[in-house]
Design an enzyme around this catalytic site. Structure first.
Site, PDB file in Angstrom:
ATOM      1  N   LYS A  38      66.548  71.582  42.468  1.00  0.00           N
ATOM      2  CA  LYS A  38      65.607  71.279  43.541  1.00  0.00           C
ATOM      3  C   LYS A  38      65.560  69.772  43.795  1.00  0.00           C
ATOM      4  O   LYS A  38      66.088  68.977  43.012  1.00  0.00           O
ATOM      5  CB  LYS A  38      64.219  71.800  43.183  1.00  0.00           C
ATOM      6  N   TYR A 264      55.866  38.977  50.800  1.00  0.00           N
ATOM      7  CA  TYR A 264      54.614  39.266  51.499  1.00  0.00           C
ATOM      8  C   TYR A 264      53.392  38.930  50.645  1.00  0.00           C
ATOM      9  O   TYR A 264      53.388  39.136  49.428  1.00  0.00           O
ATOM     10  CB  TYR A 264      54.552  40.751  51.872  1.00  0.00           C
TER      11      TYR A 264
END
Length: 368
Positions: A38, A264
């Protein structure tokens, strides 16, 4: 290190084969092996992984959703595929693609029985999931009579397996809890088989269960993270080989003066003369903001380069002041000498989250 020109995720199928064989050696000869593929095979390449495992004669596959099973069938995978968390909207397609559902609730049982009957199915294989303590999905032990009543005098479905999921199989401190789960599962399995009149396959062990509770192998086991090189145990991890290696390059070097900031919100302010390297990978590629702030590092020419400041969407900056490197040099994010488990631990998370977060935009390279 070899040369690369962009951020890449190398997927080593030889390592996968090693892990599969290592785990198989822990099993009884007749115990079947279900490979969990998965989440794009834990962030790698679901098709390449499944094709390799099918060539190795794995017995079963498991995916989370019908969409994942469709991808495997379109790629030519023919082994049985268990869908662990089917949704009612996809039940018709599930049958069309010969995918086998986990039936985990009265509602799901009723709806799948209805769809299978409408499609005139006979003995369509289904798997009954029981909740023995994880409290996520699953019938209760008190639902057995209801299940059998729904199936009575109907031949649309056939129970192929009964299964459950251990909640803390990697935690030695929760051994008593795990043993209670296994005992509860045994009782449910006996009741089911007696009332069905035959013995479906039983499976409860995940990777850590295979390692820590070999006496509970029953007819099949399931392995996900172990196939990809991680055993949730520092004693076991060296016996496995990481399948995925994430690499990138240095895009640019910067000389930073005292008091200058990087990134940032001025997430890093230099206390002296530093050299930083900007790398073309960020939180849009699966390296989340939690890895910033200097606590996580990558390897450049074998040396640790801490990630400084805030992780950007497409870039991270690392401190290379004491590393002999140049623009274009290769950077190891995880794999090989720096495992995904080590990388993840720096941000108090786990290898599962890191591996499955790697974005599809990261170029995959299959190594056979």
């Amino acid at each position: 290190m070899g040369k690369i020109g962009e951020t890449t995720l190398e997927i080593d199928l030889t390592a996968l084969e090693h892990n599969f064989n290592h785990l198989k050696l822990r099993l009884q000869p007749k115990t079947k092996f279900l490979a969990v593929v998965k989440a794009f095979a834990y962030g790698s390449d679901m098709v390449a992984i499944a094709q390799k495992l099918e060539n190795l004669d794995v017995d079963y596959f498991a995916v989370a959703y019908v969409k994942e099973g469709r991808v495997l069938r379109d790629a030519g995978i023919t082994k049985p595929i268990l869908v662990l968390h089917p949704q009612i909207a996809n039940l018709g397609e599930m049958i069309d693609r010969c995918l086998e559902p986990s039936l985990y609730s009265p509602r799901m049982l009723r709806e799948f029985l209805k769809v299978a009957s409408e499609k005139e199915q006979k003995n369509y294989p289904v798997h009954l999931k029981f909740n023995t303590g994880l409290n996520r999905l699953g019938f209760w032990s008190t639902d057995v009579d209801y299940i059998l009543e729904q199936l009575k005098d109907r031949d649309a479905l056939k129970v192929i397996s009964v299964f459950s999921h251990l909640a803390a199989s990697e935690d030695s401190g929760e051994r008593e809890f795990s043993l209670r789960q296994i005992d509860t599962f045994k009782r449910i399995s006996v009741e089911i088989s007696q009332k069905l009149g035959y013995q479906p396959m039983r499976h409860i062990l995940n990777t850590s269960g295979i390692i820590n509770y070999p006496e509970a192998q029953f007819e099949m086991v399931r392995s996900g993270i172990g196939l990809y090189g991680y055993g949730n145990d520092p004693k076991v991890d060296p016996q496995l080989r990481p399948v995925a290696t994430l690499k990138t390059i240095i895009s640019q070097l910067h000389k930073i003066e005292p008091g200058e900031s990087v990134g940032y919100n001025r997430g890093f302010v230099s206390d002296g003369y530093r050299i930083t390297a900007t790398l073309p990978i960020g939180h849009a590629d699966g390296i989340g903001r939690q890895y910033g702030g200097g606590k996580t590092f990558v390897l450049i020419n074998g040396k640790k380069a801490p990630i400084i400041g805030n992780v950007c969407m497409d870039m991270i900056m690392v401190d290379v002041t004491d590393i002999d490197c140049k623009e274009g040099d290769e950077v190891l994010v995880f794999g090989g000498d720096l495992s995904a488990e080590q990388f993840a631990n720096t941000a108090n998370t786990i290898s599962y989250e890191l591996l499955t977060a790697i974005s599809p935009r990261v170029h995959r390279i299959i190594i056979v």
